[in-house]
Scaffold this motif. Sequence first.
Motif, mmCIF file in Angstrom:
data_model
loop_
_atom_site.group_PDB
_atom_site.id
_atom_site.type_symbol
_atom_site.label_atom_id
_atom_site.label_comp_id
_atom_site.label_asym_id
_atom_site.label_seq_id
_atom_site.Cartn_x
_atom_site.Cartn_y
_atom_site.Cartn_z
ATOM 1 N N UNK A 27 0.836 -1.205 0.000
ATOM 2 C CA UNK A 27 0.000 0.000 0.000
ATOM 3 C C UNK A 27 0.873 1.258 0.000
ATOM 4 N N UNK A 28 0.530 2.164 -0.917
ATOM 5 C CA UNK A 28 1.179 3.477 -0.927
ATOM 6 C C UNK A 28 0.148 4.519 -0.507
ATOM 7 N N UNK A 29 0.523 5.398 0.403
ATOM 8 C CA UNK A 29 -0.418 6.399 0.908
ATOM 9 C C UNK A 29 0.065 7.802 0.564
ATOM 10 N N UNK A 30 -0.841 8.596 0.028
ATOM 11 C CA UNK A 30 -0.516 9.995 -0.257
ATOM 12 C C UNK A 30 -1.503 10.895 0.468
ATOM 13 N N UNK A 31 -0.995 11.766 1.322
ATOM 14 C CA UNK A 31 -1.874 12.730 1.991
ATOM 15 C C UNK A 31 -1.461 14.122 1.535
ATOM 16 N N UNK A 32 -2.383 14.817 0.894
ATOM 17 C CA UNK A 32 -2.077 16.160 0.408
ATOM 18 C C UNK A 32 -3.206 17.098 0.812
ATOM 19 N N UNK A 33 -2.917 18.387 0.737
ATOM 20 C CA UNK A 33 -3.934 19.350 1.128
ATOM 21 C C UNK A 33 -3.824 20.627 0.323
ATOM 22 N N UNK A 34 -4.901 21.381 0.305
ATOM 23 C CA UNK A 34 -4.914 22.687 -0.345
ATOM 24 C C UNK A 34 -4.918 23.740 0.752
ATOM 25 N N UNK A 35 -3.751 24.356 1.006
ATOM 26 C CA UNK A 35 -3.701 25.276 2.132
ATOM 27 C C UNK A 35 -4.628 26.490 1.996
ATOM 28 N N UNK A 36 -4.988 26.876 0.773
ATOM 29 C CA UNK A 36 -5.860 28.065 0.642
ATOM 30 C C UNK A 36 -7.233 27.814 1.244
ATOM 31 N N UNK A 37 -7.733 26.558 1.098
ATOM 32 C CA UNK A 37 -9.087 26.319 1.595
ATOM 33 C C UNK A 37 -9.109 25.302 2.737
ATOM 34 N N UNK A 81 -0.215 0.770 -14.786
ATOM 35 C CA UNK A 81 1.120 0.633 -14.209
ATOM 36 C C UNK A 81 1.490 1.949 -13.539
ATOM 37 N N UNK A 82 2.349 1.880 -12.510
ATOM 38 C CA UNK A 82 2.665 3.109 -11.785
ATOM 39 C C UNK A 82 3.303 4.168 -12.686
ATOM 40 N N UNK A 83 4.126 3.731 -13.662
ATOM 41 C CA UNK A 83 4.768 4.705 -14.552
ATOM 42 C C UNK A 83 3.699 5.504 -15.303
ATOM 43 N N UNK A 84 2.651 4.768 -15.707
ATOM 44 C CA UNK A 84 1.578 5.406 -16.466
ATOM 45 C C UNK A 84 0.774 6.329 -15.547
ATOM 46 N N UNK A 85 0.517 5.861 -14.325
ATOM 47 C CA UNK A 85 -0.265 6.658 -13.380
ATOM 48 C C UNK A 85 0.461 7.954 -13.018
ATOM 49 N N UNK A 86 1.802 7.879 -13.007
ATOM 50 C CA UNK A 86 2.590 9.073 -12.685
ATOM 51 C C UNK A 86 2.404 10.171 -13.735
ATOM 52 N N UNK A 87 1.985 9.783 -14.945
ATOM 53 C CA UNK A 87 1.861 10.779 -16.011
ATOM 54 C C UNK A 87 0.462 11.397 -16.069
ATOM 55 N N UNK A 109 -4.696 18.801 -6.666
ATOM 56 C CA UNK A 109 -4.571 18.047 -5.428
ATOM 57 C C UNK A 109 -4.630 16.540 -5.711
ATOM 58 N N UNK A 110 -5.578 16.137 -6.557
ATOM 59 C CA UNK A 110 -5.733 14.720 -6.883
ATOM 60 C C UNK A 110 -4.509 14.197 -7.629
ATOM 61 N N UNK A 111 -3.979 14.995 -8.547
ATOM 62 C CA UNK A 111 -2.771 14.593 -9.272
ATOM 63 C C UNK A 111 -1.605 14.411 -8.284
ATOM 64 N N UNK A 112 -1.466 15.371 -7.381
ATOM 65 C CA UNK A 112 -0.382 15.287 -6.403
ATOM 66 C C UNK A 112 -0.555 14.099 -5.461
ATOM 67 N N UNK A 113 -1.810 13.763 -5.168
ATOM 68 C CA UNK A 113 -2.069 12.628 -4.271
ATOM 69 C C UNK A 113 -1.611 11.326 -4.914
ATOM 70 N N UNK A 114 -1.845 11.168 -6.226
ATOM 71 C CA UNK A 114 -1.398 9.955 -6.927
ATOM 72 C C UNK A 114 0.127 9.849 -6.817
ATOM 73 N N UNK A 115 0.795 10.977 -7.127
ATOM 74 C CA UNK A 115 2.270 10.973 -7.101
ATOM 75 C C UNK A 115 2.793 10.661 -5.701
#
Lengths: 141, 195
Positions: A27-37, A81-87, A109-115
Amino acid sequence: MAYSSKVLDHYNNPRNVGSFPKDAEDVGTGVVGAPECGDVMKLQLKITPEGVIEDARFKTFGCGSAIASSSYVTELVKGKRIEEAMTIKNSAIVQELNLPPVKIHCSVLAEDAIKAAITDWKSKHEKDEKSAAAPGKAAQG
Amino acid sequence: MCSECGTPIAAELDYFAALGIPRRLTLDPRQLENLYHDLGRRLHPDRFAGSAAAIRNASLSATALLTRAFRTLRDPVSRGLYWLELQGEKLASDNQKVPPELAEMIFDVQETLAELRSAHGGDAAAVRDQIAASKAQVQASIGESLADLERNFARWDASVNHDADLIVQLKAILSRIAYLRTLSRDIERALEQPD
């Protein structure tokens, strides 16, 4: 503000809400946020040793567009594949969900969460490779 | 305003310049308020009722600018955000990673809020108590972050070579406050809902 029908659909019937154990090997976990809101998004990917995304879960606390963006990407990444998801680019999310300009940051935010999730998975596996390599070396030496 | 004769002049000024103060992060709120009232009196449209249209308009726009400047600069958070903007910085650029301990707290509290929405009777009362405790914790955390912000302001103002690291820290503190304020707002809303 009027939400597009696709945003409403994901908002009312979010796909793949929930979580995986964050310490699990696959499992890979990505937690990201939008500080403006102040919105926060957690995206988790279950990835095979070969680097294929088997399954995805998300939890997002934020506006309808942030929830829809994360719900949509859980569907989008499955089987890739992860390489594809990274793009995957946020513009693809904007287009699919018809997000207005003020909500573009939700797709970023969603793009950054995948990465972030893939990077987390990779960091777990780099550790594995190192610990797997170390005893091998010792055995050789 | 013309420094010689006190006539309002139409000009594009940033908020610090509008109040005639240096672009510093640390501000004395009382001094700011005095300046605002003093300038407000001197630029007041009533004083120029008999003047030429251009001067009357300049007085109006100067008064509006002064009010916006005062409202933005008196609150340390909006002052910090505005100051970042003047530096050509955006809060969100290179700044989407939420610190793990903060994220954990946000997700924990949000999940408790979700529980409250589906709980009834005695369960709801227990969940409410838990949320009240979280609310106090979040408020305390906001207070700490605000103190942190003031310390960082002073550090920046005192630094000669204006270390870029300080801007990174400033952004981190402002973001933290934004996340905590959103959480605090969500807590308030959840507690307002009847059982």
